[in-house]
Design a protein around this motif. Structure first.
Motif, PDB file in Angstrom:
ATOM      1  N   PRO A 175       0.792  -1.236   0.000  1.00 58.96           N
ATOM      2  CA  PRO A 175       0.000   0.000   0.000  1.00 58.96           C
ATOM      3  C   PRO A 175       0.820   1.279   0.000  1.00 58.96           C
ATOM      4  O   PRO A 175       0.287   2.330  -0.348  1.00 58.96           O
ATOM      5  CB  PRO A 175      -0.846  -0.128   1.277  1.00 58.96           C
ATOM      6  N   VAL A 176       2.103   1.215   0.352  1.00 63.03           N
ATOM      7  CA  VAL A 176       2.932   2.421   0.269  1.00 63.03           C
ATOM      8  C   VAL A 176       2.992   2.928  -1.168  1.00 63.03           C
ATOM      9  O   VAL A 176       3.058   4.138  -1.414  1.00 63.03           O
ATOM     10  CB  VAL A 176       4.346   2.148   0.830  1.00 63.03           C
ATOM     11  N   LEU A 177       2.950   2.008  -2.148  1.00 65.64           N
ATOM     12  CA  LEU A 177       2.945   2.415  -3.548  1.00 65.64           C
ATOM     13  C   LEU A 177       1.550   2.443  -4.155  1.00 65.64           C
ATOM     14  O   LEU A 177       1.386   2.972  -5.254  1.00 65.64           O
ATOM     15  CB  LEU A 177       3.828   1.477  -4.383  1.00 65.64           C
ATOM     16  N   SER A 178       0.562   1.893  -3.471  1.00 69.55           N
ATOM     17  CA  SER A 178      -0.737   1.680  -4.105  1.00 69.55           C
ATOM     18  C   SER A 178      -1.847   2.572  -3.577  1.00 69.55           C
ATOM     19  O   SER A 178      -2.940   2.569  -4.150  1.00 69.55           O
ATOM     20  CB  SER A 178      -1.179   0.218  -3.919  1.00 69.55           C
ATOM     21  N   THR A 179      -1.610   3.319  -2.509  1.00 70.46           N
ATOM     22  CA  THR A 179      -2.684   4.085  -1.892  1.00 70.46           C
ATOM     23  C   THR A 179      -2.288   5.554  -1.770  1.00 70.46           C
ATOM     24  O   THR A 179      -1.108   5.903  -1.846  1.00 70.46           O
ATOM     25  CB  THR A 179      -3.043   3.509  -0.516  1.00 70.46           C
ATOM     26  N   PRO A 180      -3.256   6.450  -1.565  1.00 67.47           N
ATOM     27  CA  PRO A 180      -2.962   7.883  -1.610  1.00 67.47           C
ATOM     28  C   PRO A 180      -1.986   8.337  -0.529  1.00 67.47           C
ATOM     29  O   PRO A 180      -2.005   7.819   0.586  1.00 67.47           O
ATOM     30  CB  PRO A 180      -4.329   8.550  -1.407  1.00 67.47           C
ATOM     31  N   ASN A 181      -1.162   9.316  -0.886  1.00 70.74           N
ATOM     32  CA  ASN A 181      -0.152   9.877   0.008  1.00 70.74           C
ATOM     33  C   ASN A 181       0.704   8.762   0.592  1.00 70.74           C
ATOM     34  O   ASN A 181       0.776   8.560   1.807  1.00 70.74           O
ATOM     35  CB  ASN A 181      -0.798  10.709   1.120  1.00 70.74           C
ATOM     36  N   GLY A 182       1.380   8.050  -0.295  1.00 66.71           N
ATOM     37  CA  GLY A 182       2.191   6.915   0.121  1.00 66.71           C
ATOM     38  C   GLY A 182       3.298   7.288   1.078  1.00 66.71           C
ATOM     39  O   GLY A 182       3.674   6.487   1.945  1.00 66.71           O
ATOM     40  N   ASP A 183       3.836   8.495   0.975  1.00 65.93           N
ATOM     41  CA  ASP A 183       4.900   8.908   1.882  1.00 65.93           C
ATOM     42  C   ASP A 183       4.380   9.004   3.307  1.00 65.93           C
ATOM     43  O   ASP A 183       5.061   8.612   4.259  1.00 65.93           O
ATOM     44  CB  ASP A 183       5.471  10.249   1.434  1.00 65.93           C
ATOM     45  N   GLN A 184       3.163   9.503   3.464  1.00 68.01           N
ATOM     46  CA  GLN A 184       2.557   9.570   4.792  1.00 68.01           C
ATOM     47  C   GLN A 184       2.365   8.168   5.372  1.00 68.01           C
ATOM     48  O   GLN A 184       2.654   7.921   6.550  1.00 68.01           O
ATOM     49  CB  GLN A 184       1.210  10.286   4.711  1.00 68.01           C
ATOM     50  N   LEU A 185       1.894   7.233   4.533  1.00 68.84           N
ATOM     51  CA  LEU A 185       1.683   5.873   5.012  1.00 68.84           C
ATOM     52  C   LEU A 185       3.011   5.194   5.320  1.00 68.84           C
ATOM     53  O   LEU A 185       3.128   4.427   6.285  1.00 68.84           O
ATOM     54  CB  LEU A 185       0.904   5.068   3.974  1.00 68.84           C
ATOM     55  N   ASP A 186       4.026   5.474   4.514  1.00 69.00           N
ATOM     56  CA  ASP A 186       5.365   4.936   4.754  1.00 69.00           C
ATOM     57  C   ASP A 186       5.849   5.316   6.152  1.00 69.00           C
ATOM     58  O   ASP A 186       6.360   4.487   6.908  1.00 69.00           O
ATOM     59  CB  ASP A 186       6.308   5.477   3.680  1.00 69.00           C
ATOM     60  N   LYS A 187       5.684   6.576   6.509  1.00 72.10           N
ATOM     61  CA  LYS A 187       6.097   7.040   7.846  1.00 72.10           C
ATOM     62  C   LYS A 187       5.222   6.430   8.931  1.00 72.10           C
ATOM     63  O   LYS A 187       5.707   6.109  10.026  1.00 72.10           O
ATOM     64  CB  LYS A 187       6.045   8.563   7.889  1.00 72.10           C
ATOM     65  N   ALA A 188       3.938   6.268   8.641  1.00 74.87           N
ATOM     66  CA  ALA A 188       3.044   5.660   9.625  1.00 74.87           C
ATOM     67  C   ALA A 188       3.439   4.214   9.903  1.00 74.87           C
ATOM     68  O   ALA A 188       3.454   3.767  11.069  1.00 74.87           O
ATOM     69  CB  ALA A 188       1.598   5.738   9.136  1.00 74.87           C
ATOM     70  N   PHE A 189       3.767   3.456   8.850  1.00 72.32           N
ATOM     71  CA  PHE A 189       4.193   2.068   9.046  1.00 72.32           C
ATOM     72  C   PHE A 189       5.451   1.993   9.911  1.00 72.32           C
ATOM     73  O   PHE A 189       5.606   1.071  10.717  1.00 72.32           O
ATOM     74  CB  PHE A 189       4.445   1.395   7.699  1.00 72.32           C
ATOM     75  N   ALA A 190       6.346   2.960   9.742  1.00 74.52           N
ATOM     76  CA  ALA A 190       7.577   2.957  10.528  1.00 74.52           C
ATOM     77  C   ALA A 190       7.306   3.152  12.016  1.00 74.52           C
ATOM     78  O   ALA A 190       8.141   2.799  12.853  1.00 74.52           O
ATOM     79  CB  ALA A 190       8.530   4.043  10.015  1.00 74.52           C
ATOM     80  N   SER A 191       6.144   3.690  12.370  1.00 74.64           N
ATOM     81  CA  SER A 191       5.824   3.967  13.777  1.00 74.64           C
ATOM     82  C   SER A 191       5.094   2.826  14.469  1.00 74.64           C
ATOM     83  O   SER A 191       4.844   2.889  15.674  1.00 74.64           O
ATOM     84  CB  SER A 191       4.959   5.227  13.862  1.00 74.64           C
ATOM     85  N   LEU A 192       4.734   1.771  13.734  1.00 75.50           N
ATOM     86  CA  LEU A 192       3.928   0.691  14.311  1.00 75.50           C
ATOM     87  C   LEU A 192       4.717  -0.132  15.326  1.00 75.50           C
ATOM     88  O   LEU A 192       5.936  -0.286  15.215  1.00 75.50           O
ATOM     89  CB  LEU A 192       3.431  -0.231  13.192  1.00 75.50           C
TER      90      LEU A 192
END
Length: 711
Positions: free
Chosen positions: A393-410
């Motif tokens: 989903p980092v490449l497939s969903t909107p604002n992938g950079d935001q999701l990338d950072k969110a995944f790093a916080s899990l």
């Protein structure tokens, strides 16, 4: 002894279901060609089929469970891996609540027999509301329309392309997608046959490969399709060409009562906003109504925009009111051999909402555009851990950079995937399943959407390794650890489920399906008969299904105007009251050698000149002092990317186009060919706040952006 010979399968890398002939010499793949005896694909394949070999042989493909400890990856044995993952999931939910664990399913799940039939047990064991999938960056509007009008979210009629004589395509490029929500092999050949019978018309902001083949192409400003459809319905009523064919008595209300909704949307009023003349709008409707077997089809370009659900409703309504529904050559329902509709949820919406933005669920899933904020916003119900199943989903969903950072916080991320990609690089555990050629295949979902009834089963070409696991085995292994059986009956039921596996469940579906004979051992279509027909079986053209094919209890078509047309005030505000700054509008594009992000590690599919470029119209390029191959910066509210320009009049002025699925430049991944052909991710520009508010679907087309040359 190593096998040699030719073996027949279905390519399961897209929706087209092409038959392939795979030649082995001593267990080595030496050729993949189209199966000329396949009655559905008739020998056609596209370049993607060759990637089946690459996926199987890829040295970057993970084959053992992996755990990240102290920033380093370590291999695990399967039982230890499943025990550890289940314990971490259990601990996280015990500490933070069931909804602290989220799950995302990527679209490869529907290309997977085991995933389609057996993932449900694991999802139920999680007991979380935080479920997401690729549906809400793709076809969610189709499901909503099918649910409201026909009573089941999967009861989606498809164009009967083989008998149509006037085919209008809005926002679709089936020559690149091989059909989408329209499973069709050899679409080029079939569209050429439509041209011989009549006419193909394409309406798209880009002159795509399909538009090049069509008789007629109209540019349309991105996101304004809703106005065109409203004007088409306006003219349909004004010119008194409304009909409902043989099913008029099945409509739950008088279609003529809908006319006032469209009175304001005359062709003259909308023409300036969409870029198509009033005369052309009227001519399009008149030609459509004069044809013997017309059909209107709309796909990604109209689904993933800010009026996606309303657009798909208006497309369906236009087909209904011109009598093309359930008519040969129009929109028709399939008769799949393995019919899962009676066993699956018919659809529901709004039983609960996302915690932060209060977006509604559909069929138990929340819109994925809200995923990042559900991870990063503190409070009760905050997502602390994620399970990714065949998704990036980092490449497939909107604002992938935001999701990338969110995944790093899990606190926990588990990926069921055989690649270390842009999303799974954040994982604590990766559980890799077998490759497509190591599992049996049957298209449960895409036979629901096929332009001709057909059926084909393929056993695994290669046995999985001694220490390999199928997706469904991995997920059921986790299910049994998270939710152990509570009774002897449940224990026996799970044991039978494991023993039957996907093929056992498929055998049951075939016997109970429309071509089966129940429990009779010899009559009807059975799995054993399919196994003895390696090229598949043609089940004939699509058949009229109404009213039997409707799932509403009253066996009527519910026009549902109050639900969908409640979005018209937003249309008025957007186009006639709101002034937007003069910017470019961003659209995506597809290529026949790509399928989202998951085939870019195949050298034969990424070789040659880079396809990750931004298309810019020559007039815009001159104004911005941009030449072919110059580096261009494209910026939106959420981010910016830099990539080479392709100056071309295949896009209309004011529009730029970047393909989806690229962006393999992030550190910590491990697919070397993809990294060497990184490109940029268009979803570093798409905006998680830019959605279709009626459905919650992401709006990935028509995104406002700025464009400038990079010195």
């Amino acid at each position: 002894m190593p096998r040699s010979g030719t073996f027949y399968r279905t390519c399961n890398l897209c929706e087209a279901m092409c038959g392939v002939a795979i030649t082995l010499e001593e267990e080595q793949i030496i050729a993949i060609k189209g199966d000329e005896n396949d009655p559905f694909s008739r020998g056609h394949i596209c370049p993607k089929a060759l990637a089946l070999k690459d996926l199987y042989e890829d040295p970057d493909r993970l084959r053992k469970p992996m755990e990240k400890r102290d920033g380093q990856w370590h291999e695990l044995e399967w039982e230890e891996a499943l025990d550890k993952v289940a314990e971490r999931m259990r601990s996280l939910q015990e500490e933070h609540g069931k909804d602290a664990l989220g799950v995302y399913l990527g679209n490869p799940n529907v290309h997977n027999l085991g995933g389609t039939l057996l993932n449900g047990g694991f999802l139920r064991a999680l007991k979380t509301r935080n479920k997401f999938s690729a549906t809400s960056v793709d076809q969610l509007p189709h499901h909503m329309v099918a649910w409201k009008l026909f009573g089941h979210q999967l009861r989606i009629p498809v164009p009967d392309i083989d008998r149509s004589d006037y085919f209008v395509i809005m926002g679709g490029n089936p020559l690149a997608s091989n059909g989408s929500i329209m499973s069709v092999a050899d679409v080029r050949g079939r569209l050429k046959q439509v041209r011989q019978r009549g006419k193909v018309v394409v309406i798209d902001p880009r002159r795509s490969q399909t538009a090049e083949l069509a008789n007629e192409h109209h540019f349309i400003r991105p996101g304004s399709d809703v106005l065109l459809l409203l004007a088409m319905l306006n003219h349909l009523f004004v010119s008194e060409q409304v009909t409902a064919g043989h099913y008029r008595s099945l409509l739950d209300s008088d279609p003529m009562a809908l006319k006032p909704h469209f009175d304001a949307y005359t062709p003259e009023r909308v023409a300036e906003h969409i870029g198509i003349s009033a005369a052309d709008i009227r001519r399009l409707v008149d030609e459509f109504c004069a044809a013997e077997a017309p059909v209107l089809y709309g796909r990604m370009g109209v689904s993933v925009q800010e009026f996606g659900a309303l657009c798909q409703y208006l497309i369906m309504l236009f087909n209904v009111l011109t009598g093309t529904l359930d008519s040969p050559g129009g929109l028709m329902f399939t008769t799949p051999a393995a019919d899962i509709l009676p066993q699956t949820g018919r659809g529901n919406m709004g039983r609960f909402h996302s915690r932060v933005r209060q977006l509604p669920e559909f069929n138990g899933e929340l819109p994925v555009s809200t995923l990042a904020e559900e991870i990063t916003t503190p409070g009760e119900g905050q997502i602390k851990g994620m399970v990714l199943i065949a998704g990036n989903p980092v490449l497939s969903t909107p604002n992938g950079d935001q999701l990338d950072k969110a995944f790093a916080s899990l606190d926990l991320l588990v990926s069921v995937d055989f690649y270390l990609n842009e999303s799974s690089r954040h994982a604590d555990f990766i559980l890799p399943p077998v490759s497509p050629l190591e599992r049996e295949h049957f298209d449960v979902i895409f036979n629901l959407l096929a332009v001709r009834n057909n059926v084909r089963y393929a056993p695994a070409l290669f046995p999985p390794g001694a220490d390999a696991r199928h997706d469904w085995q991995i997920l059921l292994g986790l299910r049994d650890r998270l939710a152990p059986p509570r009774s002897l009956k449940e224990r026996l039921s799970r044991r039978v489920e494991q023993r039957l596996g996907p093929s056992g469940l498929l055998a049951f579906l075939l016997r109970r399906g429309p071509y089966g004979a129940g429990l009779h051992p010899f009559k009807g279509l059975t799995l054993s008969k399919l196994k003895s027909a390696p090229h598949g079986i043609d089940l004939g053209p699509l058949q009229q299904q109404l009213p039997k094919g409707l799932f509403h209890k009253d066996k009527r078509i519910h026009l549902s105007a109050a639900f969908f047309l409640a979005d018209l005030p937003r249309v008025e505000q957007r186009f006639f009251e709101q002034q937007r700054a003069a910017t470019f509008l961003l659209i995506g594009r597809r290529d026949v050698r790509s399928n989202n992000s998951w085939l870019h590690n195949s050298q034969r599919l990424v070789k040659g000149k880079s396809r990750c470029t931004v298309l810019v119209h020559p007039d815009d390029a001159r104004r911005l002092n941009i030449a072919d191959h110059d580096t261009v910066r494209v910026s939106s509210r959420v981010g910016s990317v830099e990539l080479p320009a392709s100056v071309s009049d295949e896009v209309m002025p004011g529009v730029v186009s970047i393909p989806h699925g690229w962006g393999h430049h992030r550190s910590g991944t491990a697919w070397r060919r993809a990294e060497a052909n990184a490109g940029v991710s268009v979803n570093d520009l798409t905006d998680e706040q830019f959605i279709d508010t009626l459905s919650g679907n992401a709006a990935l087309n028509g995104v406002p952006v700025n464009v400038e040359a990079v010195a």
